[in-house]
Design a protein around this motif. Structure first.
Motif, PDB file in Angstrom:
ATOM      1  N   ARG A 289       0.909  -1.076  -0.106  1.00 28.08           N
ATOM      2  CA  ARG A 289      -0.080  -0.182   0.139  1.00 28.08           C
ATOM      3  C   ARG A 289       0.837   1.377   0.031  1.00 28.08           C
ATOM      4  O   ARG A 289       1.630   1.229   0.926  1.00 28.08           O
ATOM      5  N   ARG A 290       0.675   1.949  -1.050  1.00 23.02           N
ATOM      6  CA  ARG A 290       1.555   3.262  -1.161  1.00 23.02           C
ATOM      7  C   ARG A 290       0.541   4.614  -1.152  1.00 23.02           C
ATOM      8  O   ARG A 290      -0.432   4.469  -1.699  1.00 23.02           O
ATOM      9  N   ARG A 291       0.918   5.441  -0.412  1.00 23.99           N
ATOM     10  CA  ARG A 291       0.229   6.876  -0.297  1.00 23.99           C
ATOM     11  C   ARG A 291       0.780   7.379  -1.384  1.00 23.99           C
ATOM     12  O   ARG A 291       1.684   8.036  -1.480  1.00 23.99           O
ATOM     13  N   VAL A 292      -0.215   8.103  -2.367  1.00 29.38           N
ATOM     14  CA  VAL A 292       0.109   8.956  -3.479  1.00 29.38           C
ATOM     15  C   VAL A 292      -0.935  10.116  -3.263  1.00 29.38           C
ATOM     16  O   VAL A 292      -2.008   9.728  -3.332  1.00 29.38           O
ATOM     17  N   ALA A 293      -0.310  11.255  -2.838  1.00 30.26           N
ATOM     18  CA  ALA A 293      -1.092  12.332  -2.562  1.00 30.26           C
ATOM     19  C   ALA A 293      -2.181  11.828  -1.242  1.00 30.26           C
ATOM     20  O   ALA A 293      -1.562  11.486  -0.374  1.00 30.26           O
ATOM     21  N   ASP A 294      -3.504  11.978  -1.659  1.00 31.09           N
ATOM     22  CA  ASP A 294      -4.500  11.813  -0.514  1.00 31.09           C
ATOM     23  C   ASP A 294      -5.099  10.377  -0.875  1.00 31.09           C
ATOM     24  O   ASP A 294      -6.336  10.119  -0.431  1.00 31.09           O
ATOM     25  N   LYS A 295      -4.614   9.729  -1.701  1.00 25.87           N
ATOM     26  CA  LYS A 295      -5.034   8.040  -2.014  1.00 25.87           C
ATOM     27  C   LYS A 295      -4.208   7.284  -1.969  1.00 25.87           C
ATOM     28  O   LYS A 295      -2.802   7.367  -2.018  1.00 25.87           O
ATOM     29  N   ASP A 296      -4.883   5.994  -1.440  1.00 26.50           N
ATOM     30  CA  ASP A 296      -3.954   4.710  -1.344  1.00 26.50           C
ATOM     31  C   ASP A 296      -3.995   4.007  -2.620  1.00 26.50           C
ATOM     32  O   ASP A 296      -4.720   3.818  -3.440  1.00 26.50           O
ATOM     33  N   ARG A 297      -2.652   3.723  -3.227  1.00 22.35           N
ATOM     34  CA  ARG A 297      -2.604   2.809  -4.232  1.00 22.35           C
ATOM     35  C   ARG A 297      -2.017   1.484  -3.727  1.00 22.35           C
ATOM     36  O   ARG A 297      -1.012   1.412  -3.031  1.00 22.35           O
ATOM     37  N   TRP A 298      -2.628   0.411  -4.105  1.00 23.56           N
ATOM     38  CA  TRP A 298      -2.137  -1.136  -3.839  1.00 23.56           C
ATOM     39  C   TRP A 298      -1.577  -1.608  -5.067  1.00 23.56           C
ATOM     40  O   TRP A 298      -1.931  -1.313  -6.273  1.00 23.56           O
ATOM     41  N   THR A 299      -0.490  -2.554  -4.826  1.00 17.17           N
ATOM     42  CA  THR A 299       0.150  -3.366  -5.926  1.00 17.17           C
ATOM     43  C   THR A 299       0.346  -4.482  -5.326  1.00 17.17           C
ATOM     44  O   THR A 299       0.529  -4.808  -4.089  1.00 17.17           O
ATOM     45  N   LEU A 300       0.789  -5.531  -6.116  1.00 18.83           N
ATOM     46  CA  LEU A 300       1.170  -6.915  -5.860  1.00 18.83           C
ATOM     47  C   LEU A 300       2.425  -7.198  -6.480  1.00 18.83           C
ATOM     48  O   LEU A 300       2.640  -7.007  -7.528  1.00 18.83           O
ATOM     49  N   GLN A 301       3.316  -7.624  -5.359  1.00 13.14           N
ATOM     50  CA  GLN A 301       4.566  -7.928  -5.918  1.00 13.14           C
ATOM     51  C   GLN A 301       4.994  -9.386  -5.851  1.00 13.14           C
ATOM     52  O   GLN A 301       4.505 -10.274  -4.768  1.00 13.14           O
ATOM     53  N   LEU A 302       5.584  -9.945  -6.791  1.00 16.70           N
ATOM     54  CA  LEU A 302       6.005 -11.408  -6.675  1.00 16.70           C
ATOM     55  C   LEU A 302       7.636 -11.278  -6.801  1.00 16.70           C
ATOM     56  O   LEU A 302       8.169 -10.756  -8.050  1.00 16.70           O
ATOM     57  N   ALA A 355      17.552  18.401 -18.082  1.00 17.19           N
ATOM     58  CA  ALA A 355      16.995  19.694 -17.458  1.00 17.19           C
ATOM     59  C   ALA A 355      15.568  19.428 -17.154  1.00 17.19           C
ATOM     60  O   ALA A 355      15.206  20.282 -16.257  1.00 17.19           O
ATOM     61  N   SER A 356      14.983  18.887 -18.078  1.00 21.42           N
ATOM     62  CA  SER A 356      13.314  18.878 -17.593  1.00 21.42           C
ATOM     63  C   SER A 356      13.321  18.039 -16.455  1.00 21.42           C
ATOM     64  O   SER A 356      12.258  18.388 -15.733  1.00 21.42           O
ATOM     65  N   ILE A 357      13.871  17.005 -15.801  1.00 23.73           N
ATOM     66  CA  ILE A 357      13.740  16.466 -14.583  1.00 23.73           C
ATOM     67  C   ILE A 357      13.800  17.413 -13.589  1.00 23.73           C
ATOM     68  O   ILE A 357      13.124  17.462 -12.367  1.00 23.73           O
ATOM     69  N   GLU A 358      15.094  18.100 -13.594  1.00 24.10           N
ATOM     70  CA  GLU A 358      15.389  19.036 -12.538  1.00 24.10           C
ATOM     71  C   GLU A 358      14.341  20.208 -12.487  1.00 24.10           C
ATOM     72  O   GLU A 358      14.008  20.589 -11.265  1.00 24.10           O
ATOM     73  N   THR A 359      13.898  20.527 -13.419  1.00 27.66           N
ATOM     74  CA  THR A 359      12.757  21.790 -13.655  1.00 27.66           C
ATOM     75  C   THR A 359      11.453  21.210 -13.019  1.00 27.66           C
ATOM     76  O   THR A 359      11.047  21.830 -12.250  1.00 27.66           O
ATOM     77  N   ASP A 360      11.016  20.046 -13.275  1.00 27.80           N
ATOM     78  CA  ASP A 360       9.953  19.649 -12.811  1.00 27.80           C
ATOM     79  C   ASP A 360       9.998  19.311 -11.064  1.00 27.80           C
ATOM     80  O   ASP A 360       9.202  19.759 -10.219  1.00 27.80           O
ATOM     81  N   LEU A 361      11.262  18.881 -10.616  1.00 25.35           N
ATOM     82  CA  LEU A 361      11.413  18.709  -9.277  1.00 25.35           C
ATOM     83  C   LEU A 361      11.538  19.946  -8.535  1.00 25.35           C
ATOM     84  O   LEU A 361      11.248  20.212  -7.455  1.00 25.35           O
ATOM     85  N   THR A 362      12.259  21.070  -9.076  1.00 24.85           N
ATOM     86  CA  THR A 362      12.128  22.284  -8.536  1.00 24.85           C
ATOM     87  C   THR A 362      10.759  23.114  -8.391  1.00 24.85           C
ATOM     88  O   THR A 362      10.367  23.642  -7.350  1.00 24.85           O
ATOM     89  N   LEU A 450       3.553  15.411  -9.989  1.00 24.72           N
ATOM     90  CA  LEU A 450       4.706  15.979 -10.722  1.00 24.72           C
ATOM     91  C   LEU A 450       6.086  15.403 -10.149  1.00 24.72           C
ATOM     92  O   LEU A 450       6.885  14.909 -11.223  1.00 24.72           O
ATOM     93  N   ALA A 451       6.423  15.251  -9.153  1.00 21.59           N
ATOM     94  CA  ALA A 451       7.528  14.615  -8.619  1.00 21.59           C
ATOM     95  C   ALA A 451       7.660  13.226  -8.856  1.00 21.59           C
ATOM     96  O   ALA A 451       8.610  12.682  -9.392  1.00 21.59           O
ATOM     97  N   ARG A 452       6.547  12.555  -8.907  1.00 17.06           N
ATOM     98  CA  ARG A 452       6.654  11.015  -9.283  1.00 17.06           C
ATOM     99  C   ARG A 452       7.050  10.749 -10.462  1.00 17.06           C
ATOM    100  O   ARG A 452       7.683  10.149 -11.166  1.00 17.06           O
ATOM    101  N   ARG A 453       6.309  11.836 -11.430  1.00 16.63           N
ATOM    102  CA  ARG A 453       6.684  11.380 -13.000  1.00 16.63           C
ATOM    103  C   ARG A 453       8.064  11.964 -13.311  1.00 16.63           C
ATOM    104  O   ARG A 453       8.663  11.259 -14.003  1.00 16.63           O
ATOM    105  N   ALA A 454       8.637  13.035 -12.649  1.00 23.08           N
ATOM    106  CA  ALA A 454       9.977  13.080 -12.968  1.00 23.08           C
ATOM    107  C   ALA A 454      11.131  12.376 -12.186  1.00 23.08           C
ATOM    108  O   ALA A 454      11.948  12.309 -12.903  1.00 23.08           O
TER     109      ALA A 454
END
Length: 549
Positions: A289-302, A355-362, A450-454
């Protein structure tokens, strides 16, 4: 140097560490990677509504177990320090009390960013710590067997330890045994790292955790055959795949929660976007269970053990490459590494993060600053008379008074969210607070996504660059950097601020050098490229120590 918190571990000052680094000869160590036969496949899942409460209950039990383990470890830690201090004599106790008072003054001055007071207190702190260590060192050496038998023997994963008994009690209360094992391993790892840092491990705060996991382990030799995950013969995890793997192909899944005697399962749909490798064995499974913003996202790992290790056939046209890590702003992005294949400086290749990665993180950091400023502007108006006067419920009034007594930087935004929900539950609404929460949630979601995509683009860039590096060379030499020095804004031994500016320390987070290093290790394991680590005082190490990298 956390002397008061854990004075059993002798630590060196930054100056002594620099001398040790200068005297250290070059050492080249071969890091032989094992076969690339362990991979982790992750699938997105959606839980049915009727089983979310059971999964959340398991996560809450795991969190409680972790904090119970940390609490017991901290108790052992405190008793161990008191035991050594008692045998060191009354002078050691006086020094310890003086250090505790001095630590409080230093923390206050650091919060106020008062550099003059910090420079005055740092020599006193080192002098007291040196004198205290001189008294404690012979006690530690003389009573080392007693310390191990009385204290360290109570922490571990054997049946006679206190921590393992707490784990067994949690399993009796319904926590899955594999999850309990993972929690115990995590607490013991925190204990080990904290001892190295000279302090006791810290409790986990639920509001600061963005990921929780529930684990399953399979005791069958080499793991569970992947076919048994699909045919329904295994009672712990069962996946029903659709006809073909596709990004929009969904099937049903079942994941056991807790103990087999309880018969509780998490069920729902899973996204079958890629098939499992033929002949693979499943050694473990996890519901994340991951917290992404104000929502819970569930994943299954094998966790899969492959029948044949991954191996990429490469020609390796170049024998050797030396990789030097760092971060420096250049035209078109940020330089994260240089790759040398010979002694010719003109032939050096630079690896530049787009540079686009740092721009988004900034931009993400800018959104977070706007949230902090909006919170600071709201807090002076967050008073009981403005919301509802004296007829507010007692818990709400207590919370308002507590928030008003704290400085703005000590009030978490999540705390204001909880206050707004508590007011809504009592039928009280304050338009200004509701508007603030609504606007803050929008900025929060925008910053997180935005940070997640960067970070995803940065991870892909590093993986592609690492694979190209491993394909082209027979061997790779890396010089790992100790990033702890770059993370310090304040140098304990001198009482001065670090030579690394705020922008330099922020750049360390932007580039995530450790992620690039791990990508290179994994790519070399897949391509059969040898890896060597160079340790010693080289030019780049010296520049890094001077803050020039």
């Amino acid at each position: 140097m956390q002397i008061v918190d854990n004075f059993l571990n002798e630590t060196r000052s930054d100056a002594n560490q620099g001398k040790a680094a200068a005297a250290q000869p070059w050492v080249i160590q071969a890091r032989v990677a094992g076969p690339a036969d362990i991979v982790v496949y992750e699938y997105g899942v959606r839980l049915d509504t009727n089983c979310r409460a059971a999964a959340t209950e398991q996560i809450d039990k795991a969190r409680r177990l972790y904090n119970m383990l940390i609490g017991s470890i901290r108790t052992v830690h405190g008793q161990m320090n008191a035991w050594v201090l008692e045998r060191a004599g009354p002078r050691a106790q006086v020094l310890h009390d003086q250090l505790a008072a001095l630590e409080h003054e230093i923390a206050t001055a650091r919060t106020a960013a008062d550099g003059e007071i910090l420079r005055q207190l740092a020599p006193r702190r080192i002098a007291l710590g040196t004198e205290l260590n001189a008294l404690l060192r012979p006690v530690r050496q003389a009573h080392r067997p007693d310390i191990r038998s009385l204290f360290f023997s109570r922490v571990g994963n054997t049946t006679v330890t206190l921590t393992y008994r707490l784990r067994c009690q949690a399993v009796e209360d319904g926590l899955g045994w594999a999850t309990a094992n993972a929690v115990l391993d995590s607490a013991l790892l925190a204990w080990k790292k904290s001892l190295d840092l000279g302090r006791a491990p810290k409790f986990a705060v639920g509001d600061r955790k963005h990921q929780d996991s529930l684990s399953l382990q399979f005791t069958i030799k080499n793991g569970l055959p992947a076919e048994r995950v699909f045919d329904g013969s295994n009672m712990e995890v069962h996946l029903t795949p659709p006809a073909a793997a596709d990004r929009r192909a969904y099937g049903q899944f079942r994941f056991r929660l807790g103990l087999a005697r309880d018969g509780v399962y998490a069920t729902g749909t899973w996204q079958y976007h890629r098939p499992l490798p033929t002949g693979a064995h499943v050694s473990g499974a996890g519901l994340i269970r991951r917290r992404v913003a104000d929502k819970d996202r569930w994943t299954l790992q094998l966790v899969l053990r492959l029948e044949v290790p991954i191996h990429i056939e490469c020609e390796h046209p170049v024998d050797l490459a030396a990789v030097h890590f760092g971060w420096a702003a250049v035209e078109g992005g940020r330089r994260v590494a240089t790759i040398a294949r010979s002694a010719d400086p003109a032939a050096v290749q630079t690896l530049v993060m787009p540079a686009s990665i740092e721009t988004d993180l900034t931009h993400c950091a800018s959104l977070q600053r706007q949230r902090a400023l909006a919170k600071t502007a709201l807090l002076p108006h967050l008073r009981a008379p403005a919301i509802g006067g004296v007829d507010l419920p007692v818990p709400v009034r207590i919370e308002l008074d507590s928030i008003a007594a704290l400085p703005a930087q000590r009030v978490a935004i999540a705390r204001i969210y909880r206050l707004q929900k508590a007011l809504a539950d009592t039928g009280r609404r304050w338009a200004r607070l509701d508007t603030w929460v609504r606007e803050d949630r929008k900025q929060w979601q925008a910053a997180v996504m935005l940070a997640r995509r960067a970070r995803g683009r940065r991870r892909d860039f590093y993986r592609c660059a690492a694979l190209d590096l491993a394909r082209q060379h027979r061997a790779v030499v890396m010089e790992p950097l100790d990033l702890m020095a770059a993370s310090r804004a304040f140098i304990e031994s001198t009482g001065r601020w670090s030579v690394f500016s705020h922008h330099a320390r922020a750049g360390r987070v932007v580039v995530a050098i450790y992620e690039l290093e791990q990508a290179i290790r994994w790519a070399c394991a897949r391509c059969g490229t040898a890896i060597f680590e160079l340790k010693g005082l080289t030019t780049s190490t010296w520049l890094f120590a001077q803050g020039s990298v």
